[in-house]
Scaffold this motif. Structure first.
Motif, PDB file in Angstrom:
ATOM      1  N   PRO A  38      30.142 -19.186  38.489  1.00  0.00           N
ATOM      2  CA  PRO A  38      29.540 -20.418  37.952  1.00  0.00           C
ATOM      3  C   PRO A  38      28.092 -20.619  38.365  1.00  0.00           C
ATOM      4  N   LEU A  39      27.651 -19.927  39.424  1.00  0.00           N
ATOM      5  CA  LEU A  39      26.266 -20.035  39.879  1.00  0.00           C
ATOM      6  C   LEU A  39      25.392 -18.914  39.328  1.00  0.00           C
ATOM      7  N   THR A  40      25.870 -17.669  39.402  1.00  0.00           N
ATOM      8  CA  THR A  40      25.055 -16.535  38.958  1.00  0.00           C
ATOM      9  C   THR A  40      24.844 -16.537  37.446  1.00  0.00           C
ATOM     10  N   SER A  41      25.699 -17.236  36.711  1.00  0.00           N
ATOM     11  CA  SER A  41      25.554 -17.293  35.252  1.00  0.00           C
ATOM     12  C   SER A  41      24.406 -18.187  34.816  1.00  0.00           C
ATOM     13  N   VAL A  42      23.873 -18.988  35.746  1.00  0.00           N
ATOM     14  CA  VAL A  42      22.814 -19.934  35.393  1.00  0.00           C
ATOM     15  C   VAL A  42      21.453 -19.259  35.300  1.00  0.00           C
ATOM     16  N   GLY A  43      21.146 -18.363  36.254  1.00  0.00           N
ATOM     17  CA  GLY A  43      19.809 -17.774  36.345  1.00  0.00           C
ATOM     18  C   GLY A  43      19.240 -17.237  35.041  1.00  0.00           C
ATOM     19  N   PRO A  44      19.975 -16.383  34.316  1.00  0.00           N
ATOM     20  CA  PRO A  44      19.437 -15.839  33.075  1.00  0.00           C
ATOM     21  C   PRO A  44      19.201 -16.887  31.979  1.00  0.00           C
ATOM     22  N   LEU A  45      19.822 -18.066  32.125  1.00  0.00           N
ATOM     23  CA  LEU A  45      19.741 -19.089  31.072  1.00  0.00           C
ATOM     24  C   LEU A  45      18.782 -20.213  31.407  1.00  0.00           C
ATOM     25  N   GLY A 161      28.948 -12.567  35.668  1.00  0.00           N
ATOM     26  CA  GLY A 161      28.325 -13.823  35.263  1.00  0.00           C
ATOM     27  C   GLY A 161      26.857 -13.658  34.924  1.00  0.00           C
ATOM     28  N   SER A 162      26.144 -12.863  35.715  1.00  0.00           N
ATOM     29  CA  SER A 162      24.726 -12.611  35.445  1.00  0.00           C
ATOM     30  C   SER A 162      24.542 -11.818  34.155  1.00  0.00           C
ATOM     31  N   GLY A 163      25.464 -10.866  33.908  1.00  0.00           N
ATOM     32  CA  GLY A 163      25.280  -9.946  32.787  1.00  0.00           C
ATOM     33  C   GLY A 163      25.647 -10.490  31.424  1.00  0.00           C
ATOM     34  N   ILE A 164      26.649 -11.374  31.360  1.00  0.00           N
ATOM     35  CA  ILE A 164      27.140 -11.792  30.040  1.00  0.00           C
ATOM     36  C   ILE A 164      26.595 -13.140  29.583  1.00  0.00           C
ATOM     37  N   SER A 165      25.800 -13.810  30.425  1.00  0.00           N
ATOM     38  CA  SER A 165      25.310 -15.138  30.048  1.00  0.00           C
ATOM     39  C   SER A 165      24.485 -15.108  28.764  1.00  0.00           C
ATOM     40  N   ILE A 166      23.503 -14.196  28.714  1.00  0.00           N
ATOM     41  CA  ILE A 166      22.639 -14.122  27.530  1.00  0.00           C
ATOM     42  C   ILE A 166      23.425 -13.715  26.285  1.00  0.00           C
ATOM     43  N   PRO A 167      24.257 -12.664  26.330  1.00  0.00           N
ATOM     44  CA  PRO A 167      25.057 -12.333  25.139  1.00  0.00           C
ATOM     45  C   PRO A 167      25.960 -13.470  24.691  1.00  0.00           C
ATOM     46  N   LEU A 168      26.590 -14.173  25.621  1.00  0.00           N
ATOM     47  CA  LEU A 168      27.447 -15.291  25.239  1.00  0.00           C
ATOM     48  C   LEU A 168      26.654 -16.408  24.575  1.00  0.00           C
ATOM     49  N   ALA A 169      25.456 -16.667  25.107  1.00  0.00           N
ATOM     50  CA  ALA A 169      24.645 -17.760  24.581  1.00  0.00           C
ATOM     51  C   ALA A 169      24.048 -17.440  23.217  1.00  0.00           C
ATOM     52  N   SER A 170      23.608 -16.192  23.036  1.00  0.00           N
ATOM     53  CA  SER A 170      22.888 -15.838  21.797  1.00  0.00           C
ATOM     54  C   SER A 170      23.779 -15.177  20.755  1.00  0.00           C
TER      55      SER A 170
END
Length: 408
Positions: A38-45, A161-170
């Protein structure tokens, strides 16, 4: 007849314990999985969040700092909460709070974004402190193995969490709010799978007896406790500083944003096997002083490799830094159990070390950035990290001694 009845009861008790142990192990793995993602997923976004909500760079940057401050604030009180309500119930309530926080953060407004972030930090602080002592209490003969298992779960999900944030968002069209909200599914599943521990906590009778016998302790006066605390805090200082600033450093050395992001992923992936193997090895040794030397060498080598300016060796340097912080982190987690004589002491030491440790972690990125602003160079800030690594060696050698925090 009495002998046969006693034998049958013993056999039934053994059969009853096995599924409980299995459910507890699954619960620990899932708890670990919720402590970083829940924390590492924030950085890329962060950029998407900033642009979508129209907030400043300072406010968007605090999305990383707020959870660390929450860790520092609540960690000293987590042991008291656990003694008041019981460890299993406290962890259950923290999972509920985590799920609520993730939901609030994903609503899409500025106030709910920050309130949700604070709730997430408070919830994870409870898990950070209590999980090592839960393992010490329930798996006293397999502390290293169970610590390794939960650490792998934590770091693997953190890297995911760090790796999939951008693909999930876009790619999926969920946007930043939906991408962050997906982690609420994992926490909700964990809530339901942790419920059996509330009904019949594994080995809880022993915990009650231990709690009654434990005298009041003040680890803040223990020199060894402070060495362990600094070991935890200094590695957190390096880890969160690198996570925050390394992409920008690498971009200025000629990498594009995607390549710099992959370097962080490589570093976090390098941590995973280390966090499994080191606790097992540490648990088999009486003194862990020899385990302190290699990670410090790796950290200093990796930092000076980045300073050299050659992009050719940057992947190797990031792996070295990952192995270094991963080893020190794993040793710190093990020290909570190996340097204490009871679950109560382990919980108190974990709370102390993580409170001060994450306060240092929150200061690290700010101080690193300040040194860069003053010198207009990355040399002095990186040399500071090398000096911090040397300090880890000093405190780690003391923390690795085969003694207890309350019997020095």
């Amino acid at each position: 007849m009495g002998i046969h009845q006693a034998a049958n009861q013993l056999e039934q008790r053994k059969m009853d314990i096995k599924p409980r142990v299995g459910l507890l192990i699954i619960g620990i793995i899932l708890l670990g999985a919720n402590l970083r993602a829940p924390l590492t997923s924030v950085g890329p976004l962060v950029t998407s969040i900033r642009d979508n909500l129209g907030i400043s760079n300072t406010l968007s940057g605090s999305l990383t700092t707020l959870p660390l401050l929450s860790f520092a604030l609540l960690s000293p009180f987590a042991p008291r909460i656990a003694r008041r309500f019981g460890m299993e119930l406290t962890l259950f309530l923290s999972l509920v709070l985590l799920t609520i926080g993730i939901g609030m953060r994903s609503v899409g407004g500025v106030p709910t974004l920050f309130i949700g972030t604070i709730l997430i930090g408070l919830a994870i602080a409870i898990g950070n402190v209590l999980l090592p002592s839960l393992i010490k209490h329930n798996f006293a003969r397999n502390i290293g193995l169970m610590t390794g298992i939960y650490a792998v779960s934590m770091n693997l999900c953190g890297a995911i969490g760090s790796g999939i944030s951008i693909p999930l968002a876009s790619s999926s069209g969920l946007g930043w709010a939906g991408a962050l909200g997906c982690w609420g599914i994992l926490s909700l599943i964990t809530v339901f799978l942790w419920m059996p521990q509330l009904r019949r906590p594994f080995n809880s009778g022993k915990d009650v007896q231990t709690a009654q016998k434990d005298k009041k302790i003040n680890l803040w006066r223990s020199g060894l406790a402070w060495q362990i605390t600094f070991s935890m805090g200094l590695q957190s200082f390096i880890f969160y500083t690198v996570i925050t600033w390394m992409p920008e450093i690498l971009e200025q050395k000629g990498m594009n944003a995607d390549e710099a992001g992959w370097m962080l992923s490589i570093m976090q992936l390098a941590v995973i096997p280390i966090t499994f193997l080191v606790p097992i090895l540490a648990g088999r040794l009486q003194s862990q002083r020899l385990l302190v030397v290699p990670p410090v060498i790796f950290l200093i080598s990796g930092i000076f490799g980045i300073l050299s300016g050659s992009t050719l060796f940057i992947p190797v340097c990031m792996i070295l830094i990952g192995i270094g912080v991963g080893t020190i982190f794993s040793l710190s987690m093990m020290f909570f159990s190996l340097r204490t004589q009871s679950t109560h002491e382990a919980t108190e030491l974990s709370g102390m070390a993580q409170s001060f440790g994450y306060l240092l972690a929150a200061i690290g990125p700010v101080l690193f950035g300040l040194l860069h602003d003053i010198t207009h160079s990355w040399t002095l800030p990186l040399l500071m990290l090398a000096a911090i690594s040397a300090l880890i060696f000093i405190v780690g050698m003391r923390a690795g001694n085969n003694e207890y925090v309350t019997t020095q």
